[in-house]
Design a protein around this motif. Structure first.
Motif, PDB file in Angstrom:
ATOM      1  N   GLY A 245       0.973  -1.289   0.051  1.00 17.19           N
ATOM      2  CA  GLY A 245       0.129   0.258  -0.142  1.00 17.19           C
ATOM      3  C   GLY A 245       0.681   1.123   0.038  1.00 17.19           C
TER       4      GLY A 245
ATOM      5  N   SER B 241      -7.733   2.347  -4.842  1.00 12.76           N
ATOM      6  CA  SER B 241      -8.975   2.664  -4.627  1.00 12.76           C
ATOM      7  C   SER B 241      -9.777   2.117  -3.393  1.00 12.76           C
ATOM      8  CB  SER B 241      -9.974   1.948  -5.899  1.00 12.76           C
ATOM      9  OG  SER B 241      -9.578   2.660  -6.904  1.00 12.76           O
ATOM     10  N   PHE B 242      -9.226   0.779  -2.883  1.00 16.32           N
ATOM     11  CA  PHE B 242      -9.668   0.473  -1.546  1.00 16.32           C
ATOM     12  C   PHE B 242      -8.959   0.867  -0.436  1.00 16.32           C
ATOM     13  CE2 PHE B 242     -11.689  -2.492  -4.796  1.00 16.32           C
ATOM     14  CZ  PHE B 242     -12.950  -2.649  -4.018  1.00 16.32           C
TER      15      PHE B 242
ATOM     16  N   PHE C 267      -7.846   3.939  -0.144  1.00 17.05           N
ATOM     17  CA  PHE C 267      -8.038   5.349  -0.094  1.00 17.05           C
ATOM     18  C   PHE C 267      -9.743   5.828  -0.012  1.00 17.05           C
ATOM     19  CE2 PHE C 267      -3.351   5.536  -0.798  1.00 17.05           C
ATOM     20  CZ  PHE C 267      -3.355   6.277   0.281  1.00 17.05           C
ATOM     21  N   ASP C 268     -10.486   4.636  -0.035  1.00 15.36           N
ATOM     22  CA  ASP C 268     -11.736   5.133  -0.252  1.00 15.36           C
ATOM     23  C   ASP C 268     -12.467   5.651   0.799  1.00 15.36           C
ATOM     24  OD1 ASP C 268     -11.930   3.020   1.473  1.00 15.36           O
ATOM     25  OD2 ASP C 268     -13.108   1.675  -0.163  1.00 15.36           O
ATOM     26  N   SER C 269     -11.802   5.435   2.217  1.00 12.81           N
ATOM     27  CA  SER C 269     -12.259   6.231   3.358  1.00 12.81           C
ATOM     28  C   SER C 269     -11.184   6.821   3.846  1.00 12.81           C
ATOM     29  CB  SER C 269     -12.868   5.143   4.157  1.00 12.81           C
ATOM     30  OG  SER C 269     -13.775   4.275   3.600  1.00 12.81           O
ATOM     31  N   ARG C 270     -10.204   7.226   3.432  1.00 15.38           N
ATOM     32  CA  ARG C 270      -8.819   8.017   3.973  1.00 15.38           C
ATOM     33  C   ARG C 270      -8.661   9.271   3.371  1.00 15.38           C
ATOM     34  NH1 ARG C 270      -4.007   5.759   6.151  1.00 15.38           N
ATOM     35  NH2 ARG C 270      -4.456   3.817   6.061  1.00 15.38           N
TER      36      ARG C 270
ATOM     37  N   ARG D  62      -5.624  10.663  -1.894  1.00 12.12           N
ATOM     38  CA  ARG D  62      -7.054  10.440  -2.093  1.00 12.12           C
ATOM     39  C   ARG D  62      -7.619  11.211  -3.233  1.00 12.12           C
ATOM     40  NH1 ARG D  62     -12.827   9.215   0.410  1.00 12.12           N
ATOM     41  NH2 ARG D  62     -13.942  10.845  -0.470  1.00 12.12           N
TER      42      ARG D  62
ATOM     43  N   LEU E  70      -5.945  10.320  -6.612  1.00 16.13           N
ATOM     44  CA  LEU E  70      -6.467   9.437  -6.873  1.00 16.13           C
ATOM     45  C   LEU E  70      -7.882   9.636  -7.742  1.00 16.13           C
ATOM     46  CD1 LEU E  70      -6.445   5.956  -7.111  1.00 16.13           C
ATOM     47  CD2 LEU E  70      -7.401   5.971  -4.861  1.00 16.13           C
ATOM     48  N   ILE E  71      -8.789  10.176  -6.904  1.00 14.23           N
ATOM     49  CA  ILE E  71      -9.924  10.446  -7.514  1.00 14.23           C
ATOM     50  C   ILE E  71     -10.026  11.116  -9.082  1.00 14.23           C
ATOM     51  CG2 ILE E  71     -12.090  11.851  -7.393  1.00 14.23           C
ATOM     52  CD1 ILE E  71     -12.021  11.384  -4.479  1.00 14.23           C
TER      53      ILE E  71
ATOM     54  N   ALA F 106     -15.584  -2.729 -11.961  1.00 15.55           N
ATOM     55  CA  ALA F 106     -15.818  -3.755 -10.959  1.00 15.55           C
ATOM     56  C   ALA F 106     -15.205  -5.164 -11.323  1.00 15.55           C
ATOM     57  CB  ALA F 106     -17.187  -3.727 -10.727  1.00 15.55           C
TER      58      ALA F 106
ATOM     59  N   ALA G 291     -11.484  -4.861 -11.721  1.00 12.15           N
ATOM     60  CA  ALA G 291     -10.530  -4.652 -10.271  1.00 12.15           C
ATOM     61  C   ALA G 291     -10.370  -6.051  -9.518  1.00 12.15           C
ATOM     62  CB  ALA G 291     -11.310  -3.512  -9.470  1.00 12.15           C
ATOM     63  N   ARG G 292     -11.382  -6.833  -9.881  1.00 11.40           N
ATOM     64  CA  ARG G 292     -11.298  -8.044  -9.024  1.00 11.40           C
ATOM     65  C   ARG G 292     -10.345  -9.251  -9.341  1.00 11.40           C
ATOM     66  NH1 ARG G 292     -13.288  -8.939  -3.693  1.00 11.40           N
ATOM     67  NH2 ARG G 292     -13.610 -11.054  -3.470  1.00 11.40           N
TER      68      ARG G 292
ATOM     69  N   PRO H  95      -7.186  -9.981  -6.527  1.00 12.12           N
ATOM     70  CA  PRO H  95      -7.804 -10.802  -5.492  1.00 12.12           C
ATOM     71  C   PRO H  95      -8.146 -12.228  -6.010  1.00 12.12           C
ATOM     72  CG  PRO H  95      -8.449  -8.509  -5.339  1.00 12.12           C
ATOM     73  CD  PRO H  95      -8.000  -8.797  -6.722  1.00 12.12           C
TER      74      PRO H  95
END
Lengths: 210, 210
Positions: free
Chosen positions: B29, B115-116, B118-121, B126, B129-130, B168, B171-172, B175
């Motif tokens: 990260g 994206s994951f 920093f989505d809430s940071r 961020r 990134l946006i 979507a 991105a997956r 993982p």
DNA sequence: CCTACCGATCGGTAGG
DNA sequence: CCTACCGATCGGTAGG
């Protein structure tokens, strides 16, 4: 008596710690979580926090376990009473997207974020995460298979890939809402997931209609 | 002359730093990246590394910028020569999944992971990134709109939501490959993306066939 | 569950 | 681009 009360109090404290730890880790990641800031948020000493778990690794594993339990309670439990197969899958999508849209943790769906944090980072946390994810994946595959047997999904359905597609759409809800500022992310995701479970032509799939 | 060479050498060092930083950040990260470990990996001093950027924040922003440039080079550039609209979209999906399946960074697609993270940071990382994500989203929406105008996609197509669905699935990939151990994750994702761009009934969509 | 402490590492700076 | 250093914080422990 005093001994019993101590144990109960300790378990209560442990739950309180895990709840706050999951909230913090949902924002800054399980790896970004620190014992010092967690202790400050709980108005406890670092030793008081870590004493419940022994090490930061054990704290991470317990936090992940807690988050998985919340997921199970909020997504699986409401859907479990439904008839297995397609009815239960539809209920799962509803509960899942309600959970993702609310959201239960300030940082959004915990397991989705952890999937990206640990997909390339070896260790016990990743191993435990894989166990939880595979269990959920297996649940989805099983329900899809039942739906196929019941004639509610085409016989040509590839259960593995349909399950993965549902997971992809579900995982993206938090980033879409937070980074694109889309308040309808969860609702749109649910529509798409339901369409994937339907037999409509793509022209009827919500991806394609306003 | 010496001055010129110094500048060139410094710029070269800067690129070397950013390349290694992006590799490391793709695994741990952008927030987990540390100047000390980065310096060790580069066989440089901490001061030598940070001197190129001024602060860790500036290093993070430069690393993100570097990763976005790699994405553009590997995903957009190969597709750009194609005719705009559906042909270019199909080429984008191919390049995108080749990039995600290779992968360019040891930790997988950098922007998807960020994206994951920093989505809430909140903060400058961020915000930057946006900007990158919205630019890419806009590119997809524009190509989809052209495809609709050309009659290659239904008039009822919701370009925003189709673009989000493609993102979507893309991105997956990491993982799915790393946590589920599925070596065909990128190929399956590409098939699904192409089906979303087609007009087949869902019965013909790869999600549903083996 | 606390205070008081450990060595290691953090981001960053001074000075060359 | 380096050495040498700063105060702050890291995970963890001793002892109570």
């Amino acid at each position: 008596m005093a001994g019993r009360r101590s144990v109960a109090v300790a378990l209560d404290t442990r739950r309180r710690i895990l709840s706050v730890a999951a909230d913090m880790a949902s924002v800054e990641g399980l790896e970004g979580l620190t014992v010092g800031r967690l202790a400050t948020a709980l108005e406890m000493s670092k030793a008081g926090v870590i004493g419940h778990f022994g090490s930061k690794l054990e704290l991470q594993l317990a936090t992940l376990d807690h988050a998985a339990e919340v997921f199970r309670t909020e997504v699986w439990s409401p859907a479990a009473p439904q008839q297995e197969g397609l009815p239960r899958l539809v209920a799962i999508c509803g509960a899942w997207m309600e959970y993702a849209g609310r959201p239960a943790f300030p940082g959004g769906c915990f397991l989705a974020a952890a999937s990206f944090e640990f997909d390339s980072r070896p260790g016990p946390v990743r191993d435990a995460l894989i166990t939880y994810l595979r269990r959920w994946h297996g649940t989805l595959v099983r329900e899809i298979s039942v739906a196929v047997s019941a004639g509610d999904l085409p016989e040509t359905t590839n259960a593995e890939r349909l399950a993965s597609a549902l997971e992809a759409v579900a995982a993206r809800v938090t980033p879409t809402r937070e980074l694109y500022g889309d308040p309808h992310a969860a609702a749109h995701a649910e529509e798409l997931m339901l369409a994937m479970l339907g037999r409509q032509g793509l022209g009827d799939v919500p991806v394609l209609v306003p």
